[in-house]
Write a protein that holds these residues in place. Structure first.
Motif, short mmCIF file in Angstrom:
data_model
loop_
_atom_site.label_atom_id
_atom_site.label_comp_id
_atom_site.label_asym_id
_atom_site.label_seq_id
_atom_site.Cartn_x
_atom_site.Cartn_y
_atom_site.Cartn_z
N LYS A 104 -8.06 9.33 1.18
CA LYS A 104 -8.48 10.51 1.76
C LYS A 104 -6.76 11.41 1.51
N THR A 105 -5.94 9.99 2.36
CA THR A 105 -4.78 11.12 2.80
C THR A 105 -4.01 11.12 1.19
N THR A 106 -4.17 9.93 0.51
CA THR A 106 -3.58 9.79 -0.67
C THR A 106 -3.64 10.85 -1.52
N VAL A 113 0.70 -1.70 -0.19
CA VAL A 113 -0.14 -0.08 0.15
C VAL A 113 0.77 1.25 0.06
N1 LIG Z 1 -8.32 6.48 -5.05
C1 LIG Z 1 -7.32 5.60 -5.08
N2 LIG Z 1 -5.99 5.15 -6.36
C2 LIG Z 1 -4.07 4.49 -6.01
N3 LIG Z 1 -4.74 3.70 -4.58
C3 LIG Z 1 -5.24 4.27 -3.37
C4 LIG Z 1 -6.36 5.03 -3.76
N4 LIG Z 1 -6.64 4.72 -2.14
C5 LIG Z 1 -6.24 4.30 -1.98
N5 LIG Z 1 -5.13 3.36 -1.89
C6 LIG Z 1 -4.25 3.00 -1.65
O1 LIG Z 1 -4.40 3.09 -0.24
C7 LIG Z 1 -3.71 2.90 0.80
C8 LIG Z 1 -4.71 3.83 1.72
O2 LIG Z 1 -5.22 4.90 1.40
P1 LIG Z 1 -5.12 5.75 2.32
O3 LIG Z 1 -4.17 5.52 3.54
O4 LIG Z 1 -5.23 7.45 1.04
O5 LIG Z 1 -7.66 5.69 2.91
P2 LIG Z 1 -7.14 6.97 3.62
O6 LIG Z 1 -8.72 7.14 2.99
O7 LIG Z 1 -6.58 7.85 4.07
O8 LIG Z 1 -7.64 5.49 5.02
P3 LIG Z 1 -8.06 5.80 6.57
O9 LIG Z 1 -8.90 6.82 6.42
O10 LIG Z 1 -7.92 4.85 6.98
O11 LIG Z 1 -6.40 6.41 6.75
C9 LIG Z 1 -2.64 4.41 -0.19
O12 LIG Z 1 -1.34 4.01 0.23
C10 LIG Z 1 -3.07 3.39 -1.72
O13 LIG Z 1 -2.00 2.43 -1.79
#
Ligand SMILES: Nc1ncnc2c1ncn2[C@@H]1O[C@H](COP(=O)(O)OP(=O)(O)OP(=O)(O)O)[C@@H](O)[C@H]1O
Length: 502
Positions: free
Chosen positions: A52-54, A5
């Motif tokens: 979101k963080t991404t 990830v």
């Molecule tokens: N839209 C996307 N495109 C490509 N990869 C993604 C996408 N969304 C998530 N990922 C993958 O999933 C992983 C986790 O995403 P991210 O940390 O942005 O999730 P989040 O929504 O912030 O989750 P949380 O609420 O648990 O923090 C990223 O490291 C990436 O590898």
């Protein structure tokens, strides 16, 4: 080695799969900042792993911002946040770049124990000159309303299955995996829009060495087991008290099950002996509280058991262990699952016995032992009892030798047939008696009718007779009358003759 990830986290907005509208909004927002318009901070709200963080990182990267990312729910971070906001008055980093502040997990600020948390974040938002993006899974708690009021809320939807499939395909290709599209589709569908979960699943299957549709379809269920996997990930990966205690929020498992999961997986995640020792120490203390909750029904102790289990185990480590950990299903639960069907059947049998003997299941257990002994020593009586309790063949096969079971059910069948025969004969006999009675009744009725008729006939004759008698009397009277009148007439004639001759 980086977990997938992280390895495949998109660096630019273009690489982020889906979320096109949100990307445009974010671009406009950061451009407004650059122009000095100072727009409201943004809260990205969505389920875990939707990106979101991404999105926030990719945005910063595209516009050449440095990122300061802090966990908003960690009290220790608040001082750092204030400090950064205070010193970053020029809103530039040491490298001379603009700074984007990302405050993660704002919904982790717990209302009661951290009542000042929200107002502190509000202060930071007010004073900050830097653009701020907050992230949250759920922003609709009443305590977070002040944050919603001063920020622009952008909902980030779950990632579409087709989008997830495309990402998985790309990763599989880059990792040189031997996996077909069908398997990837199963993984994508199974993730329920959580791209992080999908990537983690693919990595876990690749680690296992075999990625087939059969194995992929055995992935833990998203809504049940998945939540326990998520809880494990949160507890083991976090070093924050609040986040750890919230790990069980969406988890439907009871604390005893969570305890089994933790006990099984502590050595999978923690590598330092001291960490392992501390984690088990907290878990054993949690177990003492949990035991008292169940034994003495002191439900007030539940929160201590829960806190020791989650935060205790989380804070037992000196620092986070990076990398992917494959959490395994507790072996004790595995064993219980394997014997579950058998235990269920036993429960059913005990219930049946208990209902007939009006006994508790503990007492019924003793009765069951007695029944087994009877079956072995007096199969006829055993068969009668089995039938009386209503125990089925399949149920009995779980507790008694199959040979005996088939013998018992042969006896039961034979008895049933005999009883049916007896029943039939009894019915026939009853029918015969019934018919006889019917016949007798009919005969009685016929006789009654004949008598009635005879009576009626004699009555008629009598009536006829009296009629005739009446006629006769009349006739007699009439003749008497005529005789009288004849006599009178004669007398009259005589008188006239006499008179004439005189
Ligand atoms: N839209 C996307 N495109 C490509 N990869 C993604 C996408 N969304 C998530 N990922 C993958 O999933 C992983 C986790 O995403 P991210 O940390 O942005 O999730 P989040 O929504 O912030 O989750 P949380 O609420 O648990 O923090 C990223 O490291 C990436 O590898």
């Amino acid at each position: 080695m980086l977990e997938w990830v992280e390895k495949y986290r998109p660096k630019t907005l273009k690489e982020v799969a889906g979320h096109n509208e949100i990307k445009e909004k974010l671009k406009k927002w950061i451009e407004d900042h650059i122009k000095g318009k100072n727009p409201k901070p943004i809260i990205l709200v969505g389920n875990p792993g939707c990106g979101k963080t991404t999105l926030a990182h990719a945005l910063a990267n595209d516009y050449g911002f440095d990122v300061i990312e802090l966990n908003a729910s960690d009290k220790r971070n608040r001082a750092a946040i204030r400090h950064i906001v205070g010193t970053a008055a020029s809103s530039k980093s040491l490298t001379g770049k603009n700074i984007l502040i990302i405050l993660d997990e704002v919904d982790g600020i717990s209302g009661t124990e951290d009542s000042g948390g929200v107002s502190e974040i509000l202060k930071v938002i007010k004073e900050a000159k830097n653009p701020i993006i907050l992230t949250a899974n759920d922003i609709y708690k009443p305590t977070l309303k002040p944050l919603r009021d001063v920020c622009e809320v952008i909902n980030v939807p779950n990632v579409h299955t087709n989008t997830i499939l495309a990402v998985l395909k790309r990763i599989a290709e880059k990792e040189g995996l031997d996996v077909d599209e069908k398997t990837l589709k199963i993984i994508a569908k199974h993730s329920g829009g959580d791209l992080r979960a999908a990537i983690n699943d693919l990595e876990a299957l690749a680690l296992g060495g075999e990625i087939s549709p059969e194995i992929a379809s055995k992935l833990p269920d998203r809504d049940t087991e998945r939540t326990i996997f998520d809880a494990m990930r949160i507890i083991f990966k976090t070093t924050h008290y609040d986040i750890a205690t919230l790990a069980l929020m969406n988890c439907n498992e009871d604390l005893q099950t969570v305890e089994e999961w933790l006990a099984e997986n502590i050595p999978n995640e923690y590598k330092k002996l001291e960490d392992i020792e501390r984690a088990y120490d907290y878990l054993s203390k949690a177990d003492i509280f949990l035991g008292r909750v169940y034994k003495r029904q002191y439900f007030g102790l539940w929160k201590f058991a829960s806190a020791l289990m989650t935060a205790g185990v989380a804070l037992a480590k000196d620092e986070k262990y990076r990398g992917f950990t494959k959490y395994s299903y507790p072996s004790v639960l595995n064993l219980l699952t394997k014997t579950k069907a058998k235990r269920e059947v036993l429960k059913k049998i005990l219930k049946k016995i208990g209902e007939k003997t009006h006994a508790s299941s503990k007492r019924a257990r003793e009765d069951l032992e007695l029944l087994k002994a009877i079956i072995e020593n007096n199969i006829e009586m055993g068969a009668d009892l089995v039938r009386y309790f209503g125990i089925t063949k399949e149920e009995l096969e779980n507790i008694v030798d199959k040979k005996l079971v088939s013998e018992i059910f042969k006896i039961i069948e034979k008895k049933k047939k005999e009883e049916q025969k007896e029943k039939k004969e009894k019915k026939i006999k009853e029918k015969i008696v019934e018919e006889k009675e019917k016949k007798e009744k009919i005969e009685e009725k016929v006789e009654e009718k004949i008598i009635q008729k005879e009576k009626e006939e004699t009555k008629e004759i009598k009536v006829e007779e009296t009629k005739e008698q009446k006629e006769e009397v009349k006739e007699e009277k009439k003749s008497k009358k005529t005789k009288k009148s004849e006599k009178k007439e004669e007398k009259a004639k005589q008188l006239t003759l006499d008179a004439f001759f005189k």
